[in-house]
Design a protein around this motif. Structure first.
Motif, PDB file in Angstrom:
ATOM      1  N   THR A  10       0.850  -1.460   0.054  1.00 15.81           N
ATOM      2  CA  THR A  10      -0.014  -0.035   0.052  1.00 15.81           C
ATOM      3  C   THR A  10       1.032   1.153   0.078  1.00 15.81           C
ATOM      4  N   LYS A  11       1.964   1.282   0.796  1.00  8.14           N
ATOM      5  CA  LYS A  11       2.634   2.480   0.563  1.00  8.14           C
ATOM      6  C   LYS A  11       3.604   2.532  -0.667  1.00  8.14           C
ATOM      7  N   THR A  12       3.846   1.546  -1.348  1.00  9.86           N
ATOM      8  CA  THR A  12       4.312   1.441  -2.475  1.00  9.86           C
ATOM      9  C   THR A  12       3.580   2.191  -3.503  1.00  9.86           C
ATOM     10  N   ASN A  13       2.189   1.563  -3.462  1.00 12.33           N
ATOM     11  CA  ASN A  13       1.057   1.867  -4.565  1.00 12.33           C
ATOM     12  C   ASN A  13       1.131   3.334  -4.321  1.00 12.33           C
ATOM     13  N   ASP A  14       1.015   3.792  -2.990  1.00 11.72           N
ATOM     14  CA  ASP A  14       0.656   5.297  -2.811  1.00 11.72           C
ATOM     15  C   ASP A  14       1.787   6.164  -3.344  1.00 11.72           C
ATOM     16  N   GLU A  19       4.079   9.526  -7.643  1.00 14.01           N
ATOM     17  CA  GLU A  19       5.006   9.920  -8.708  1.00 14.01           C
ATOM     18  C   GLU A  19       4.236   9.980  -9.931  1.00 14.01           C
ATOM     19  N   LEU A  20       3.092   9.072 -10.215  1.00 17.85           N
ATOM     20  CA  LEU A  20       2.379   9.359 -11.497  1.00 17.85           C
ATOM     21  C   LEU A  20       1.820  10.590 -11.671  1.00 17.85           C
TER      22      LEU A  20
END
Length: 57
Positions: A10-14, A19-20
């Motif tokens: 979840t942290k990586t996805n956030d 970034e996106l």
């Protein structure tokens, strides 16, 4: 209930979403700058053409 270490996805996805979004914002700014520069270029070219016409008369 799962055992083991908690997932960090979840942290990586956030972070990836942030970034996106930053890249999308930067892309939009660059598109606007490009359009502005194209308009300036067109105006400068138009001005040069009108000056050439005035000199030839």
């Amino acid at each position: 209930m799962s055992k083991g270490r908690p997932s960090k996805l979840t942290k990586t996805n956030d972070q990836e979403d942030d970034e996106l979004q930053k890249l999308k914002d930067e892309n939009e700014i660059l598109k606007l700058r490009n359009a502005h520069l194209e308009n300036l270029s067109a105006l400068a070219q138009k001005k040069r053409k009108s000056q050439i016409k005035k000199k030839s008369k």
